[in-house]
Design a protein around this motif. Structure first.
Motif, mmCIF file in Angstrom:
data_model
loop_
_atom_site.group_PDB
_atom_site.id
_atom_site.type_symbol
_atom_site.label_atom_id
_atom_site.label_comp_id
_atom_site.label_asym_id
_atom_site.label_seq_id
_atom_site.Cartn_x
_atom_site.Cartn_y
_atom_site.Cartn_z
ATOM 1 N N ILE A 101 37.883 -15.097 10.957
ATOM 2 C CA ILE A 101 36.685 -14.982 10.665
ATOM 3 C C ILE A 101 35.854 -15.904 11.289
ATOM 4 O O ILE A 101 34.681 -15.589 11.304
ATOM 5 C CB ILE A 101 36.950 -15.119 9.010
ATOM 6 C CG1 ILE A 101 37.454 -14.066 8.090
ATOM 7 C CG2 ILE A 101 35.475 -15.570 8.319
ATOM 8 C CD1 ILE A 101 37.770 -14.155 6.863
ATOM 9 N N SER A 102 36.072 -17.037 11.186
ATOM 10 C CA SER A 102 35.447 -18.145 11.883
ATOM 11 C C SER A 102 34.919 -17.610 13.183
ATOM 12 O O SER A 102 33.664 -17.855 13.432
ATOM 13 C CB SER A 102 36.446 -19.444 12.287
ATOM 14 O OG SER A 102 35.911 -20.279 12.630
ATOM 15 N N GLU A 103 35.599 -17.369 13.980
ATOM 16 C CA GLU A 103 35.201 -17.004 15.556
ATOM 17 C C GLU A 103 34.097 -15.589 15.495
ATOM 18 O O GLU A 103 33.312 -15.576 15.987
ATOM 19 C CB GLU A 103 36.448 -16.665 16.232
ATOM 20 C CG GLU A 103 35.755 -16.407 18.041
ATOM 21 C CD GLU A 103 35.021 -17.449 18.672
ATOM 22 O OE1 GLU A 103 34.864 -18.638 18.126
ATOM 23 O OE2 GLU A 103 34.170 -17.198 19.588
ATOM 24 N N ALA A 104 34.629 -14.867 14.238
ATOM 25 C CA ALA A 104 33.870 -13.520 14.181
ATOM 26 C C ALA A 104 32.490 -14.034 14.051
ATOM 27 O O ALA A 104 31.382 -13.637 14.342
ATOM 28 C CB ALA A 104 34.424 -12.671 13.232
ATOM 29 N N TRP A 105 32.373 -14.900 13.045
ATOM 30 C CA TRP A 105 31.061 -15.383 12.534
ATOM 31 C C TRP A 105 30.214 -16.176 13.487
ATOM 32 O O TRP A 105 29.142 -16.020 13.590
ATOM 33 C CB TRP A 105 31.403 -16.446 11.249
ATOM 34 C CG TRP A 105 29.906 -16.586 10.407
ATOM 35 C CD1 TRP A 105 29.048 -17.702 10.595
ATOM 36 C CD2 TRP A 105 29.916 -15.883 9.243
ATOM 37 N NE1 TRP A 105 28.302 -17.442 9.620
ATOM 38 C CE2 TRP A 105 28.580 -16.642 8.972
ATOM 39 C CE3 TRP A 105 30.239 -14.686 8.428
ATOM 40 C CZ2 TRP A 105 27.918 -16.222 7.597
ATOM 41 C CZ3 TRP A 105 29.699 -14.422 7.411
ATOM 42 C CH2 TRP A 105 28.459 -14.967 6.946
ATOM 43 N N GLU A 155 25.604 -16.506 16.925
ATOM 44 C CA GLU A 155 25.002 -16.795 18.148
ATOM 45 C C GLU A 155 24.379 -15.718 18.739
ATOM 46 O O GLU A 155 23.915 -15.796 19.890
ATOM 47 C CB GLU A 155 26.181 -17.616 18.984
ATOM 48 C CG GLU A 155 26.484 -18.937 18.675
ATOM 49 C CD GLU A 155 27.949 -19.219 19.230
ATOM 50 O OE1 GLU A 155 28.270 -18.649 20.437
ATOM 51 O OE2 GLU A 155 28.572 -20.430 18.759
ATOM 52 N N GLY A 156 24.470 -14.484 18.307
ATOM 53 C CA GLY A 156 23.882 -13.294 18.758
ATOM 54 C C GLY A 156 24.341 -12.509 19.939
ATOM 55 O O GLY A 156 23.936 -11.716 20.642
ATOM 56 N N VAL A 157 25.914 -13.069 20.000
ATOM 57 C CA VAL A 157 26.739 -12.438 21.020
ATOM 58 C C VAL A 157 26.914 -10.953 20.780
ATOM 59 O O VAL A 157 26.860 -9.876 21.696
ATOM 60 C CB VAL A 157 27.847 -13.218 21.474
ATOM 61 C CG1 VAL A 157 28.813 -12.405 22.382
ATOM 62 C CG2 VAL A 157 27.595 -14.643 21.749
ATOM 63 N N ALA A 187 24.704 -15.526 7.018
ATOM 64 C CA ALA A 187 24.872 -14.897 6.103
ATOM 65 C C ALA A 187 24.026 -13.656 5.555
ATOM 66 O O ALA A 187 24.567 -12.598 5.321
ATOM 67 C CB ALA A 187 25.108 -15.794 4.812
ATOM 68 N N GLU A 188 22.922 -14.020 5.517
ATOM 69 C CA GLU A 188 22.035 -12.881 5.311
ATOM 70 C C GLU A 188 22.183 -11.543 6.126
ATOM 71 O O GLU A 188 22.153 -10.631 5.912
ATOM 72 C CB GLU A 188 20.387 -13.144 5.475
ATOM 73 C CG GLU A 188 20.084 -13.971 3.970
ATOM 74 C CD GLU A 188 20.216 -13.107 2.524
ATOM 75 O OE1 GLU A 188 19.933 -11.963 2.821
ATOM 76 O OE2 GLU A 188 20.294 -13.777 1.631
ATOM 77 N N LYS A 189 22.091 -12.004 7.541
ATOM 78 C CA LYS A 189 22.025 -11.000 8.509
ATOM 79 C C LYS A 189 23.485 -10.250 8.582
ATOM 80 O O LYS A 189 23.561 -8.939 8.576
ATOM 81 C CB LYS A 189 22.199 -11.816 9.910
ATOM 82 C CG LYS A 189 22.073 -10.810 11.099
ATOM 83 C CD LYS A 189 22.042 -11.782 12.482
ATOM 84 C CE LYS A 189 22.765 -11.057 13.608
ATOM 85 N NZ LYS A 189 22.835 -11.841 14.688
ATOM 86 N N VAL A 190 24.541 -10.785 8.418
ATOM 87 C CA VAL A 190 25.684 -10.270 8.151
ATOM 88 C C VAL A 190 25.840 -9.151 6.827
ATOM 89 O O VAL A 190 26.231 -8.115 6.891
ATOM 90 C CB VAL A 190 27.000 -11.183 8.162
ATOM 91 C CG1 VAL A 190 28.425 -10.361 7.843
ATOM 92 C CG2 VAL A 190 27.251 -12.020 9.340
ATOM 93 N N HIS A 191 25.442 -9.878 5.862
ATOM 94 C CA HIS A 191 25.220 -9.187 4.397
ATOM 95 C C HIS A 191 24.490 -7.742 4.720
ATOM 96 O O HIS A 191 24.909 -6.674 4.334
ATOM 97 C CB HIS A 191 24.578 -10.033 3.464
ATOM 98 C CG HIS A 191 24.525 -9.590 2.004
ATOM 99 N ND1 HIS A 191 25.548 -9.135 1.526
ATOM 100 C CD2 HIS A 191 23.369 -8.986 1.480
ATOM 101 C CE1 HIS A 191 25.209 -8.249 0.192
ATOM 102 N NE2 HIS A 191 23.741 -8.169 0.361
#
Ligand code: NAI
Length: 322
Positions: A206-210, A215-217, A280-284
């Motif tokens: 999760i941490s690396e996914a985040w 970072e916009g990758v 968090a907003e972007k992923v949500h």
């Protein structure tokens, strides 16, 4: 210690009849164990029995019911209980499934400690509370351990067995044997560690996914595909260590070839994310495009996930390991 609980009366007590308690009850019944289901809320047990009945019938209709017995026979093994003493009386295994609250669980184990004899295993379903916090000071600490299932336990068989430093090896052995008997896949931790094994691995991912998304990758959708259409395909069958072994001419060959690259990449991993704010907003938002976060859509997606897991479990059982 006595041998594992059998289909003799008073096999297993399940304390707490929520999501996880219901699953444990079904798993124990599928292997022929008598189950007493106890909850502090009587209507919760009534609801639990009703939903177990519905689920077992559906599983039977779709040919996915576990065990060699029919749904009615399995259902007849599960009874409700409104008195904790009565629930654990004669049980050889108690599986605690109350909410993840340290004080609540400590109180419950203190209560059980005063009731039970020295033949029973006291097992907590806790996802992340350490055995030293749950069981220290109990008279029956030798008989205590965490047996952490994975949701949904009926389709995902892993159970992490985590001992307290004073847990008797026989307690772990007995629980290991019991888990195998009910068709689960137990793993032993030799000592407690925060997050146990599953969540430590999960949080690393999760941490690396985040970070990659923050970072916009990658977009959140593509990130999830890396797992579901990439790593996850093989991880359903072989773990990360065996993957290394197979992806070269054995483990030592893999380390020889790839360790420098792995270390170089690992050194570029960023700090622990905050999991809040704009990221968090972007992923949500991205998740909500796929699955809106109202109860109906979430429930429908969970049902779909569980159907997929059920079919994957069936496939795995058909594919004999080489
Ligand atoms: P839940 O909230 O669905 O069910 C808890 C049940 O315990 C409720 O029916 C409640 O009435 C009952 N309860 C509360 N106090 C009680 C008491 N003193 N005595 C008897 N019953 C009592 O919770 P859930 O999701 O089933 O979780 C149970 C445990 O399983 C937690 O420790 C959780 O961390 C663990 N777990 C949960 C997973 C999940 O995905 N939900 C996965 C793996 C473990």
């Amino acid at each position: 210690m006595a041998s594992p609980a059998s289909s003799a009366p008073g096999g297993v007590a399940v304390v707490g009849s929520g999501l996880i308690g219901r699953s444990w009850a079904m798993l124990f019944a599928s292997a022929g164990f008598k189950v007493k289901l106890y909850d502090i809320e009587q209507r919760q047990v009534t609801y639990a029995l009703d939903s177990i009945r519905k689920e077992m019938k559906l599983l039977e209709q779709s040919g996915s019911l576990k065990g060699s017995r029919g749904a009615e026979e399995q259902l007849s093994l599960i009874s409700s209980c409104s008195d904790i003493r009565e629930a654990v009386e004669g049980a050889l295994h108690v599986q605690e499934c109350v909410p993840e609250n340290l004080e609540l669980k400590k109180q419950l184990f203190a209560q059980l400690d005063g009731i039970v004899g020295d033949q029973v295993v006291l097992s907590s379903s806790s996802s992340c509370l350490l055995p030293t916090r749950l069981f220290s000071g109990l008279v029956h600490v030798k008989q205590c351990l965490v047996a952490h299932p994975v949701n949904p336990p009926y389709y995902v068989p892993l159970v992490e067995l985590v001992p307290h430093p004073e847990t008797a090896p026989a307690t772990v052995d007995r629980t290991y044997a019991l888990m195998r008997k009910i068709g689960q896949s137990p793993v032993r931790l030799t000592k407690e560690v925060d997050g146990f094994a599953l969540n430590r691995l999960q949080y690393a991912i999760i941490s690396e996914a985040w970070r990659l998304v923050e970072e916009g990758v990658m977009s959140p959708g593509d990130l999830d595909l890396v797992m579901s259409d990439g790593l996850g395909m093989r991880y359903a069958f072989i773990g990360p260590l065996e993957t290394m072994h197979l992806n070269a001419e054995g483990m030592l060959s893999y380390c020889g070839r790839y360790s420098e690259g792995m270390k170089r990449v690992l050194k570029t991993f960023g700090p622990v994310p905050e999991f809040s704010g704009a990221a968090a907003e972007k992923v949500h938002q991205a998740m909500c495009v796929k699955v809106p976060d109202d109860p109906e859509h979430l429930a429908a997606r969970r049902e779909w996930r569980d159907r997929c897991l059920m079919r994957l479990a069936r496939l795995k059982s058909q594919l004999q390991p080489q």
